[in-house]
Enzyme design. Structure first.
Site, PDB file in Angstrom:
ATOM      1  CG  ASN A  76     -14.137   2.359  -4.249  1.00 24.98           C
ATOM      2  OD1 ASN A  76     -14.437   0.897  -3.928  1.00 24.98           O
ATOM      3  ND2 ASN A  76     -13.337   3.208  -3.589  1.00 24.98           N
TER       4      ASN A  76
ATOM      5  CG  HIS B 107      -5.008   3.696   1.369  1.00 25.58           C
ATOM      6  ND1 HIS B 107      -4.535   2.799   0.947  1.00 25.58           N
ATOM      7  CD2 HIS B 107      -6.159   4.120   0.976  1.00 25.58           C
ATOM      8  CE1 HIS B 107      -5.271   2.474   0.453  1.00 25.58           C
ATOM      9  NE2 HIS B 107      -6.658   2.899   0.451  1.00 25.58           N
TER      10      HIS B 107
ATOM     11  CB  SER C 223      -9.738   0.615   0.318  1.00 23.25           C
ATOM     12  OG  SER C 223      -8.553   0.930  -0.525  1.00 23.25           O
TER      13      SER C 223
ATOM     14  CG  ASP D 102      -1.993   1.247   0.987  1.00 22.61           C
ATOM     15  OD1 ASP D 102      -2.051   2.066   0.952  1.00 22.61           O
ATOM     16  OD2 ASP D 102      -3.392   0.103   0.716  1.00 22.61           O
TER      17      ASP D 102
ATOM     18  CB  ALA E  39      -5.728 -21.074  -5.964  1.00 24.83           C
TER      19      ALA E  39
END
Ligand code: CA
Length: 451
Positions: free
Chosen positions: A326, A231, A397, A174, A344
């Site tokens: 989003n 964030h 998020s 991130d 997977a």
């Protein structure tokens, strides 16, 4: 410039004749479909190029020179054990990405060529007047002080004495994670081998002084750079904020988190590949009980290079928990990446509100999204101009780290489970929810109360 252009054109024409006999590129049609969608953005003069497996670096460099390309960054190197050279390359000036990809695909030294997609965080604007203290995503339907049946039920488990145990590690891929926030600083992973500030790559992973993680965006050891890392700090709080009688509490308040920073609002596929591989390597290098990475970001188009990195994480028993996105779209029809790769080990997460609705911004998909989790009006940790604070954000998020925290929670209470077993347990525990019926694989929402 013109000479390079024509040379590239000629070479492409001659190479086209032998393209039929070369090994087929993995998923060129998915890259082409992404390129045909004008909403998917990419770096204008860059490509991610994988050379044929076994083609040594000097031969790959020779091929690049012949094509007028230069390597900006090595993403995977045979010198470090990779099966093929993977590079971020710069195109000659005025060269367009789609046509360059078509030419390069036909070259017999090249396995695949694709755009360096631009991805971004998946937080939506939040209501600034939402009442502080309403940590609804944490609640359960029988929590003693606060109830919400649509919460993750982590509070209910906590109150019943089912607490997250120590020893689990999560990768936060991130923005950076604030390493001085009083609610998360105890959750910041410390590299057991790396000695801070000695200028030496003590653990030999290719990164000098990566004590808490690495910043792939700025290519340095400083994983936290200030208020632009809000964030990443917010998602880390939802995963693992401490039970310390202040601020908030995370789903697994004993977890340790590695910051693999590659975003500041936005980032690129090339740096995402480096970040994913970095976490996978750390797990193996230091024998960490690292069970998942949190991936609250997305956008751009199909990348074989990134899917391969996610599959390498899967082979190392690491779940890749990813935001469904989003755009309010059905991602069975309009694919979202990386949540939509077929790997997977991915858990793709949609967002629900505190009244159990699918959040208006949330993507969904009966086959491409797995589960819903709290994502609207989520309070968590942030850096502020005056230090540590809390803020209310919404987005897939914010839903994603509830599931990542749940993976850590489950793994801490069920040692030795594989990534597939942890994923199966999370999905099996989902509570059927009308707003999610037919909208995701489980048709339900996260519930950790039975973990
Ligand atoms: Ca290192």
């Amino acid at each position: 410039m013109n000479r390079t252009l024509s040379r590239l054109t000629v070479m492409a024409a001659t190479a086209a004749a032998c393209a039929m006999s070369s090994v087929a590129q993995a998923n060129p049609q998915l890259v082409d479909a992404s390129l045909a969608d004008p909403t998917r953005q990419y770096m204008p003069s860059e490509l991610i190029v994988q050379f044929k497996p076994g083609l040594r670096l000097d031969k790959a460099q020779q091929a690049m020179r012949g094509l007028g390309l230069s390597s900006l960054k090595t993403l995977r190197s045979m010198a470090r054990g990779a099966h093929a050279e993977l590079h971020l390359v710069k195109l000659p000036a005025n060269f367009k990405v789609p046509e360059a990809i078509q030419w390069l695909r036909a070259h017999d030294a090249i396995d695949f060529a694709e755009p360096n997609w631009i991805v971004s965080t998946q937080a939506a604007p939040a209501d600034p007047y939402y009442t502080n203290g309403s940590l609804w995503g944490y609640y359960g339907d029988t929590s003693p002080t606060q109830q919400n049946q649509y919460g993750s039920q982590a509070g209910e488990a906590f109150d019943a004495g089912k607490k997250c145990k120590k020893g689990v590690v999560i990768g936060v891929i991130d923005e950076g994670v604030m390493n001085t926030h009083p609610d998360t600083k105890a959750g910041i992973w410390q590299n057991p081998v790396e000695i801070a500030g000695n200028g030496i790559d003590d653990d030999g992973n290719g990164y000098v002084d990566d004590v808490n993680g690495w910043d792939f965006r700025n290519n340095d050891k400083t994983t936290f750079d200030g208020t632009t890392d809000d964030h990443g700090t917010h998602v880390s709080g939802t995963i693992g904020a401490r039970a310390n009688k202040q601020g908030i509490i995370g789903v697994c308040p004993t977890v340790k988190m590695i910051s693999a920073k590659f975003l500041e609002g936005s980032g690129t596929t090339a740096n995402a590949i480096l970040a994913v591989d970095y976490v996978t390597d750390l797990k193996q290098r230091h024998d960490l009980n690292l069970v998942a990475t949190n991936n609250s970001w997305g956008g751009g188009g199909f990348s074989q290079g990134l899917k391969d990195a996610i599959d390498r994480a899967g082979a190392a028993d690491i779940l890749f928990v990813a935001a469904a996105g989003n755009s309010g779209l059905n991602t069975d029809v309009s694919p979202n990446y990386p949540s939509g790769y077929t790997s997977a080990n991915i858990i793709a997460v949609a967002s629900i509100t505190s009244s159990g609705s699918l959040s208006g911004f949330s993507n969904y998909g009966a086959t491409s999204v797995d589960i819903g989790a709290p994502g609207s009006s989520i309070w968590s940790t942030v850096p502020t101009s005056t230090g540590a604070g809390y803020a209310n954000y919404s987005g897939t998020s914010m839903a994603t780290p509830h599931v990542t925290g749940a993976a850590a929670f489950y793994a801490s209470r069920h040692p030795g489970q594989t990534a597939a077993q942890i994923k199966a347990a999370i999905l099996a525990a989902a509570v059927p929810t009308p707003s999610l019926a037919g909208k995701c694989v489980t048709g339900g929402r996260l519930d950790v109360s039975g973990f």
